[in-house]
Design a protein around this motif. Sequence first.
Motif, PDB file in Angstrom:
ATOM      1  N   LEU A  52      71.545  27.291 103.616  1.00  0.00           N
ATOM      2  CA  LEU A  52      72.284  28.536 103.848  1.00  0.00           C
ATOM      3  C   LEU A  52      71.671  29.677 103.051  1.00  0.00           C
ATOM      4  N   SER A  53      71.168  29.378 101.866  1.00  0.00           N
ATOM      5  CA  SER A  53      70.506  30.412 101.066  1.00  0.00           C
ATOM      6  C   SER A  53      69.244  30.912 101.752  1.00  0.00           C
ATOM      7  N   MET A  54      68.611  30.057 102.549  1.00  0.00           N
ATOM      8  CA  MET A  54      67.451  30.517 103.312  1.00  0.00           C
ATOM      9  C   MET A  54      67.853  31.582 104.327  1.00  0.00           C
ATOM     10  N   GLY A  55      69.099  31.544 104.792  1.00  0.00           N
ATOM     11  CA  GLY A  55      69.587  32.622 105.651  1.00  0.00           C
ATOM     12  C   GLY A  55      69.605  33.942 104.908  1.00  0.00           C
ATOM     13  N   ASN A  56      70.022  33.897 103.644  1.00  0.00           N
ATOM     14  CA  ASN A  56      69.997  35.091 102.805  1.00  0.00           C
ATOM     15  C   ASN A  56      68.564  35.544 102.554  1.00  0.00           C
ATOM     16  N   VAL A 118      72.281  30.267 113.351  1.00  0.00           N
ATOM     17  CA  VAL A 118      71.118  29.668 114.008  1.00  0.00           C
ATOM     18  C   VAL A 118      70.578  30.596 115.096  1.00  0.00           C
ATOM     19  N   GLY A 119      71.481  31.117 115.930  1.00  0.00           N
ATOM     20  CA  GLY A 119      71.050  32.026 116.991  1.00  0.00           C
ATOM     21  C   GLY A 119      70.403  33.280 116.427  1.00  0.00           C
ATOM     22  N   GLY A 120      70.980  33.804 115.341  1.00  0.00           N
ATOM     23  CA  GLY A 120      70.403  34.983 114.714  1.00  0.00           C
ATOM     24  C   GLY A 120      68.987  34.731 114.229  1.00  0.00           C
ATOM     25  N   CYS A 121      68.762  33.558 113.641  1.00  0.00           N
ATOM     26  CA  CYS A 121      67.419  33.240 113.144  1.00  0.00           C
ATOM     27  C   CYS A 121      66.401  33.156 114.272  1.00  0.00           C
ATOM     28  N   PHE A 122      66.789  32.590 115.413  1.00  0.00           N
ATOM     29  CA  PHE A 122      65.860  32.524 116.538  1.00  0.00           C
ATOM     30  C   PHE A 122      65.535  33.922 117.074  1.00  0.00           C
ATOM     31  N   PHE A 149      69.815  42.429 114.932  1.00  0.00           N
ATOM     32  CA  PHE A 149      70.741  41.462 115.528  1.00  0.00           C
ATOM     33  C   PHE A 149      70.669  40.134 114.776  1.00  0.00           C
ATOM     34  N   ALA A 150      69.455  39.733 114.420  1.00  0.00           N
ATOM     35  CA  ALA A 150      69.278  38.480 113.677  1.00  0.00           C
ATOM     36  C   ALA A 150      70.010  38.543 112.341  1.00  0.00           C
ATOM     37  N   ASN A 151      69.853  39.641 111.639  1.00  0.00           N
ATOM     38  CA  ASN A 151      70.461  39.758 110.318  1.00  0.00           C
ATOM     39  C   ASN A 151      71.972  39.911 110.390  1.00  0.00           C
ATOM     40  N   ALA A 152      72.472  40.469 111.483  1.00  0.00           N
ATOM     41  CA  ALA A 152      73.918  40.557 111.669  1.00  0.00           C
ATOM     42  C   ALA A 152      74.536  39.161 111.745  1.00  0.00           C
TER      43      ALA A 152
END
Length: 532
Positions: A52-56, A118-122, A149-152
């Motif tokens: 989850l921190s990788m999302g940050n 997940v969708g945001g990262c793609f 959009f990804a970061n949202a």
Amino acid sequence: MADIKREADTEVIHIEKAHPISDGIEVLAENEDEPQSPYQLGWKTLLVLFTLSMGNVCAALSNTTNTTIKFQAATLARSSSDPALASWIVNGSFLVVLAMGPIFGSLSDRLGKKWFLVGGCFIGVVGSIVSGSAHKIQDVIGGNIMTGFANAGRILSISCIQEIMPNKLRPWAIEVSQAMASVFVVLGTFTAAAFVRADTGGAGGWRWAYYFNGFIYGFTAVAVSVTYFPPRPLLGRHQFLQDIFSQVDYFNIFFMSGSFASLIIGLTWGGSTYGWNSSHVTAPLSVGCVGLLVFGIYEAFVIKEGIFDHRLFQTMNFPILLFVCTIDGMLLLGVNVLYSQEIFDLFSQNAVRIAVILSPYLITSTFGCIPAGWIMASTKSYRVLLVSALFWCSLFTGLMGLIDSSRLSWAYAFSTLFGIGTAVTTTIPIVALALSIPSYLIGTAATISVSCRALGGIIGITIFTAIYNNKYAAYVGPIANDPTAPFVWITVAVLVMINGIVACFLKSVAPMMNKHVESAPEKSEVRQAQLA
């Protein structure tokens, strides 16, 4: 359907009653409404915390490409009007975060947060490729809008991290996450600079900075997919999809975003593309101001569960911390553009040396997160620390106005000390805000706070770019005596000082720093109850 909706409403009411008010803050006693067996953290929680921190990290990395805007514009500009578009390389992404963040946050509190992440990262992978392969500035802006959009969706990782940890350990978890993100900011800044420096053919080495970010987005999407399996959110357990989607005030969100976009267009055009007294500038500025006024009245007096759900305002902590996040956006996001461009004009046009001069600020803001989180977790106190950090930032951002081309050592010293303060203002408000609102609205609250940070970044970057386009271009060579740069830093210092004064009125969140876990990842009675 009516019976199911009544059951859901009854469950939410039960939750609210199970959180009695104490000193204006909702409190869940350590064992109240929880299975009696103790909840133990294990390897699953640590693994999920990392992914989850990788999302940050993804959002933090997306900002590092902003330090190469000068080089992007130099490669892609085809007309005299193109440099004026450069601010939209950043603002396009931030504006989408501002618009879509509250939508994704509200839906995630009911549908779950995993697939938004997940969708945001793609989408981030695609956006990074579009920006990296751009042939004109408009292409980069388009790619960064996709990254917005990804970061949202990605910003939901902040609320997810807090949900998987006992309340009392949230400062520690956010400290780890922010430190990881900051390490990657340093890495990304130097990586982007190295790519620019390695480019000898003029094709744009900055492109590989975008491709590098796309790789991190892709890795994060896969990692979150295979490690994060949260229980269904409480608000969505007994509702149909059509009911959930109907609860989001889409029109008002886009109305707010349109008003902000109108303001930004007016500020961007003013003095550069058109004169300040031109109707092309006054019209969008007026429309934006009136639109925001109407939006505020509507949210306050007409609707109770709009963008700013009234249940979030049980204390003054929420609006005060939103203000803190907005100013922090000016500090954290604006500095990447403001300071890097000032270094370019004052000290060096070598990309790697720009990164070196930036590094003291980046490094102190990275490792400063660790003691900030530890202090809050140990003392269950945050107000004195936050207020002190804001006044500290005010002092050293003001002193940054003294920098000129002969004072590089001052730049190193002031930015280093300034970075210590931003480490606190970035970490502490996130935790305090989540502990100041009903736990079942944490996604909504987190995305609104990050949207406010994006708004702060937009305001800071737009104002600075307008000043740069209006004044800096009139100077030839180093702008050692340019009076506009000190004005920018002093303006930021005054805003941060006002922020520190307002933060003095924050309430304690110590009663909420207990053993409650909102979304348990470990196999336990707590998780079984949440899965039921």
